[in-house]
Motif scaffolding. Sequence first.
Motif, PDB file in Angstrom:
ATOM      1  N   VAL A  23       0.829  -1.458  -0.002  1.00  0.00           N
ATOM      2  CA  VAL A  23       0.134  -0.082  -0.191  1.00  0.00           C
ATOM      3  C   VAL A  23       0.824   1.478  -0.020  1.00  0.00           C
ATOM      4  O   VAL A  23       0.704   2.375  -0.754  1.00  0.00           O
ATOM      5  CB  VAL A  23      -0.971  -0.130   1.330  1.00  0.00           C
ATOM      6  CG1 VAL A  23      -1.715   1.320   1.414  1.00  0.00           C
ATOM      7  CG2 VAL A  23      -1.966  -1.031   1.003  1.00  0.00           C
ATOM      8  N   ALA A  24       1.877   1.256   0.732  1.00  0.00           N
ATOM      9  CA  ALA A  24       2.860   2.416   0.656  1.00  0.00           C
ATOM     10  C   ALA A  24       3.475   2.660  -0.628  1.00  0.00           C
ATOM     11  O   ALA A  24       3.564   3.832  -1.013  1.00  0.00           O
ATOM     12  CB  ALA A  24       3.938   2.549   1.853  1.00  0.00           C
ATOM     13  N   LYS A  25       3.771   1.724  -1.059  1.00  0.00           N
ATOM     14  CA  LYS A  25       4.241   1.689  -2.556  1.00  0.00           C
ATOM     15  C   LYS A  25       3.287   2.089  -3.616  1.00  0.00           C
ATOM     16  O   LYS A  25       3.537   3.122  -4.193  1.00  0.00           O
ATOM     17  CB  LYS A  25       4.822   0.372  -3.021  1.00  0.00           C
ATOM     18  CG  LYS A  25       6.337  -0.076  -2.297  1.00  0.00           C
ATOM     19  CD  LYS A  25       6.614  -1.389  -2.994  1.00  0.00           C
ATOM     20  CE  LYS A  25       7.798  -1.865  -2.145  1.00  0.00           C
ATOM     21  NZ  LYS A  25       8.430  -3.086  -2.767  1.00  0.00           N
ATOM     22  N   ILE A  26       2.178   1.742  -3.564  1.00  0.00           N
ATOM     23  CA  ILE A  26       0.921   2.369  -4.390  1.00  0.00           C
ATOM     24  C   ILE A  26       0.602   3.949  -4.077  1.00  0.00           C
ATOM     25  O   ILE A  26       0.766   4.536  -5.093  1.00  0.00           O
ATOM     26  CB  ILE A  26      -0.280   1.349  -4.336  1.00  0.00           C
ATOM     27  CG1 ILE A  26      -0.106   0.050  -4.580  1.00  0.00           C
ATOM     28  CG2 ILE A  26      -1.446   2.106  -4.622  1.00  0.00           C
ATOM     29  CD1 ILE A  26      -1.228  -0.952  -4.430  1.00  0.00           C
ATOM     30  N   LEU A  27       0.691   4.188  -2.892  1.00  0.00           N
ATOM     31  CA  LEU A  27       0.345   5.650  -2.639  1.00  0.00           C
ATOM     32  C   LEU A  27       1.561   6.474  -2.984  1.00  0.00           C
ATOM     33  O   LEU A  27       1.305   7.393  -3.683  1.00  0.00           O
ATOM     34  CB  LEU A  27       0.455   5.851  -1.050  1.00  0.00           C
ATOM     35  CG  LEU A  27      -0.632   5.134  -0.371  1.00  0.00           C
ATOM     36  CD1 LEU A  27      -0.750   5.316   0.974  1.00  0.00           C
ATOM     37  CD2 LEU A  27      -2.186   5.673  -1.150  1.00  0.00           C
ATOM     38  N   LEU A  28       2.805   6.004  -2.993  1.00  0.00           N
ATOM     39  CA  LEU A  28       3.931   6.757  -3.788  1.00  0.00           C
ATOM     40  C   LEU A  28       4.023   6.656  -5.019  1.00  0.00           C
ATOM     41  O   LEU A  28       4.155   7.806  -5.622  1.00  0.00           O
ATOM     42  CB  LEU A  28       5.120   6.001  -3.026  1.00  0.00           C
ATOM     43  CG  LEU A  28       5.452   6.457  -1.540  1.00  0.00           C
ATOM     44  CD1 LEU A  28       6.700   5.873  -1.067  1.00  0.00           C
ATOM     45  CD2 LEU A  28       5.633   7.872  -1.400  1.00  0.00           C
ATOM     46  N   GLU A  29       3.847   5.716  -5.807  1.00  0.00           N
ATOM     47  CA  GLU A  29       3.751   5.491  -7.225  1.00  0.00           C
ATOM     48  C   GLU A  29       2.728   6.275  -7.937  1.00  0.00           C
ATOM     49  O   GLU A  29       2.990   6.907  -8.973  1.00  0.00           O
ATOM     50  CB  GLU A  29       3.623   4.063  -7.388  1.00  0.00           C
ATOM     51  CG  GLU A  29       5.098   3.126  -7.425  1.00  0.00           C
ATOM     52  CD  GLU A  29       5.012   1.695  -7.471  1.00  0.00           C
ATOM     53  OE1 GLU A  29       4.073   1.144  -7.957  1.00  0.00           O
ATOM     54  OE2 GLU A  29       6.004   1.154  -7.032  1.00  0.00           O
ATOM     55  N   SER A  33      -3.281   9.651  -1.896  1.00  0.00           N
ATOM     56  CA  SER A  33      -3.112   9.851  -0.250  1.00  0.00           C
ATOM     57  C   SER A  33      -3.972   8.601   0.494  1.00  0.00           C
ATOM     58  O   SER A  33      -3.702   8.667   1.551  1.00  0.00           O
ATOM     59  CB  SER A  33      -3.310  11.158   0.268  1.00  0.00           C
ATOM     60  OG  SER A  33      -4.788  11.564   0.025  1.00  0.00           O
ATOM     61  N   ALA A  34      -4.699   7.813  -0.443  1.00  0.00           N
ATOM     62  CA  ALA A  34      -5.501   6.820   0.287  1.00  0.00           C
ATOM     63  C   ALA A  34      -5.884   5.998  -0.742  1.00  0.00           C
ATOM     64  O   ALA A  34      -6.049   6.282  -2.095  1.00  0.00           O
ATOM     65  CB  ALA A  34      -6.497   7.433   1.045  1.00  0.00           C
ATOM     66  N   LYS A 120     -10.793  13.433   3.916  1.00  0.00           N
ATOM     67  CA  LYS A 120     -10.297  13.996   2.793  1.00  0.00           C
ATOM     68  C   LYS A 120     -10.783  13.460   1.548  1.00  0.00           C
ATOM     69  O   LYS A 120     -10.538  13.946   0.411  1.00  0.00           O
ATOM     70  CB  LYS A 120      -8.950  13.992   2.593  1.00  0.00           C
ATOM     71  CG  LYS A 120      -8.151  14.795   3.713  1.00  0.00           C
ATOM     72  CD  LYS A 120      -6.668  14.713   3.874  1.00  0.00           C
ATOM     73  CE  LYS A 120      -6.046  15.363   5.155  1.00  0.00           C
ATOM     74  NZ  LYS A 120      -4.721  15.292   5.473  1.00  0.00           N
ATOM     75  N   ARG A 121     -11.750  12.354   1.593  1.00  0.00           N
ATOM     76  CA  ARG A 121     -11.935  11.878   0.328  1.00  0.00           C
ATOM     77  C   ARG A 121     -13.278  11.089   0.788  1.00  0.00           C
ATOM     78  O   ARG A 121     -13.479  10.454   1.854  1.00  0.00           O
ATOM     79  CB  ARG A 121     -11.046  10.915  -0.141  1.00  0.00           C
ATOM     80  CG  ARG A 121     -10.613   9.883   0.305  1.00  0.00           C
ATOM     81  CD  ARG A 121      -9.211   8.897   0.240  1.00  0.00           C
ATOM     82  NE  ARG A 121      -8.142  10.131   0.398  1.00  0.00           N
ATOM     83  CZ  ARG A 121      -7.693  10.516   1.679  1.00  0.00           C
ATOM     84  NH1 ARG A 121      -8.065  10.086   2.679  1.00  0.00           N
ATOM     85  NH2 ARG A 121      -6.622  11.225   1.645  1.00  0.00           N
TER      86      ARG A 121
END
Length: 183
Positions: A23-29, A33-34, A120-121
């Motif tokens: 999940v952290a990788k997906i958010l960065l790539e 933000s979620a 935020k969403r």
Amino acid sequence: MQARDIMVSPVVTVGPHASVQQVAKILLERRISAVPVVDPDSKVLGIVSEGDLMHRAASGTERTYSWWLGWLTGDAELATDYVRSHSAKVQDIMTRDVATALPETSLNDIAKLLEERQIKRVPIVNGEGQLVGIVSRSNLLQAIASAKPKLEVSLPDAAIRRRFFDELKNQPWAHTLNVNATV
């Protein structure tokens, strides 16, 4: 305007068994933000945001409690925080109480929901509860930025003045009895 007019679709999602690191990788790539967490039928189970990943043991940012705060907080909350900071699976850290809306929901109602829930969403779901889109604060800003002006400047001054007073008369806070305007 309605949620369907500004929602992002398709939505980047993960399953409940995805790893926290994935999940952290997906958010960065994806520069998001979620991500909503969905089941095989695309029904929303939860959501994982950057905020859910802030206090992790792997990054040395897990919460620490003084003895007295730990005593006041109680063992159950301390145990929950421990699981959230050490778990490897999304299902253990996701926010489960997710506010959702239908595609027909007005942008006014979406804005109220974002404000009231301090989120935020908002995932957008169809009548069967399946994820069809997502609306974030930035999508609302895009709607504002791309909106056409309500008043055409090419109108004669008298017409602009008339529209101004017609609008004021519809506002309960406006007391137009002693108001004058020059255009």
